[in-house]
Design a protein around this motif. Structure first.
Motif, mmCIF file in Angstrom:
data_model
loop_
_atom_site.group_PDB
_atom_site.id
_atom_site.type_symbol
_atom_site.label_atom_id
_atom_site.label_comp_id
_atom_site.label_asym_id
_atom_site.label_seq_id
_atom_site.Cartn_x
_atom_site.Cartn_y
_atom_site.Cartn_z
ATOM 1 N N UNK A 18 -49.702 82.663 45.160
ATOM 2 C CA UNK A 18 -48.560 83.786 45.052
ATOM 3 C C UNK A 18 -49.231 84.868 46.018
ATOM 4 N N UNK A 19 -50.167 85.102 46.125
ATOM 5 C CA UNK A 19 -50.661 86.180 47.329
ATOM 6 C C UNK A 19 -50.398 85.617 48.620
ATOM 7 N N UNK A 20 -50.747 84.409 48.777
ATOM 8 C CA UNK A 20 -50.354 83.937 50.359
ATOM 9 C C UNK A 20 -48.799 84.022 50.499
ATOM 10 N N UNK A 21 -47.959 83.705 49.565
ATOM 11 C CA UNK A 21 -46.612 83.656 49.743
ATOM 12 C C UNK A 21 -46.087 85.195 49.677
ATOM 13 N N UNK A 22 -46.602 86.025 48.877
ATOM 14 C CA UNK A 22 -46.216 87.627 49.184
ATOM 15 C C UNK A 22 -46.682 87.982 50.441
ATOM 16 N N UNK A 23 -47.708 87.621 50.867
ATOM 17 C CA UNK A 23 -48.280 88.272 52.231
ATOM 18 C C UNK A 23 -47.162 87.541 53.530
ATOM 19 N N UNK A 24 -46.905 86.268 53.176
ATOM 20 C CA UNK A 24 -46.064 85.706 54.110
ATOM 21 C C UNK A 24 -44.689 86.304 54.099
ATOM 22 N N UNK A 25 -44.110 86.878 53.037
ATOM 23 C CA UNK A 25 -42.795 87.491 52.737
ATOM 24 C C UNK A 25 -43.003 88.998 53.499
ATOM 25 N N UNK A 26 -44.125 89.537 53.189
ATOM 26 C CA UNK A 26 -44.416 90.782 53.849
ATOM 27 C C UNK A 26 -44.328 90.888 55.247
ATOM 28 N N UNK A 27 -44.852 89.887 55.643
ATOM 29 C CA UNK A 27 -44.803 89.968 57.553
ATOM 30 C C UNK A 27 -43.402 89.530 57.891
ATOM 31 N N UNK A 31 -40.869 92.331 60.024
ATOM 32 C CA UNK A 31 -40.366 91.716 61.419
ATOM 33 C C UNK A 31 -38.769 91.768 61.516
ATOM 34 N N UNK A 32 -38.143 91.194 60.348
ATOM 35 C CA UNK A 32 -36.754 90.970 60.135
ATOM 36 C C UNK A 32 -36.150 92.114 59.752
ATOM 37 N N UNK A 33 -36.763 93.130 58.753
ATOM 38 C CA UNK A 33 -36.168 94.210 58.361
ATOM 39 C C UNK A 33 -35.385 93.893 57.022
ATOM 40 N N UNK A 34 -35.683 92.769 56.610
ATOM 41 C CA UNK A 34 -35.014 92.412 55.312
ATOM 42 C C UNK A 34 -35.719 91.331 54.474
ATOM 43 N N UNK A 35 -35.539 91.040 53.355
ATOM 44 C CA UNK A 35 -36.215 90.081 52.756
ATOM 45 C C UNK A 35 -35.322 88.826 52.232
ATOM 46 N N UNK A 36 -34.200 88.605 52.817
ATOM 47 C CA UNK A 36 -33.389 87.569 52.639
ATOM 48 C C UNK A 36 -33.809 86.462 53.379
ATOM 49 N N UNK A 75 -40.718 95.104 48.883
ATOM 50 C CA UNK A 75 -40.338 94.463 50.081
ATOM 51 C C UNK A 75 -38.934 94.160 50.391
ATOM 52 N N UNK A 76 -38.227 94.410 49.536
ATOM 53 C CA UNK A 76 -36.599 94.391 49.735
ATOM 54 C C UNK A 76 -36.077 93.056 49.006
ATOM 55 N N UNK A 77 -36.839 92.379 48.019
ATOM 56 C CA UNK A 77 -36.351 91.368 47.428
ATOM 57 C C UNK A 77 -35.142 91.429 46.863
ATOM 58 N N UNK A 78 -34.256 90.216 47.167
ATOM 59 C CA UNK A 78 -32.968 90.423 46.762
ATOM 60 C C UNK A 78 -33.071 89.200 45.601
ATOM 61 N N UNK A 79 -32.592 89.713 44.152
ATOM 62 C CA UNK A 79 -32.720 88.620 43.450
ATOM 63 C C UNK A 79 -31.526 87.617 43.441
ATOM 64 N N UNK A 80 -30.400 88.237 43.505
ATOM 65 C CA UNK A 80 -29.178 87.476 43.753
ATOM 66 C C UNK A 80 -28.221 87.626 44.983
#
Length: 90
Positions: A18-27, A31-36, A75-80
């Motif tokens: 989970x920590x690795x996934x979160x870190x990858x999403x953070x990067x 970089x992309x200015x969104x989490x979609x 991080x800007x997670x979009x749930x739906x």
């Protein structure tokens, strides 16, 4: 002894994953200015799009801790995605 083995080999591994996934999403988000993240997107060898989809599923099923949900939301997670697209088109 069995509980210790399970804790070390299953629970700690899940936390590390989970920590690795979160870190990858953070990067990605920085970089992309969104989490979609598109489903097929990978960050290096990590299948980030699949990981994000799994997090959405866990959230919908009520299987995610509040702390994890908050970390993803920061991080800007979009749930739906459908709801977000609808709001964008209004």
């Amino acid at each position: 002894m069995v509980a210790d083995w399970v804790s070390f080999n299953v629970i700690d591994t899940e936390r590390q994953d989970w920590a690795r996934g979160w870190a990858a999403l953070k990067r990605f988000a920085e970089r992309e200015h969104h989490a979609r993240v598109p489903y097929g997107h990978g960050e290096g060898a990590a299948p980030l799009g699949q990981w994000v989809a799994e997090q959405r599923g866990a959230y919908r099923a009520g299987q995610m801790t509040g702390q994890r949900a908050q970390r993803l939301e920061r991080l800007g997670m979009v749930w739906c995605l459908a709801d977000e697209r609808f709001q964008e088109n209004l």
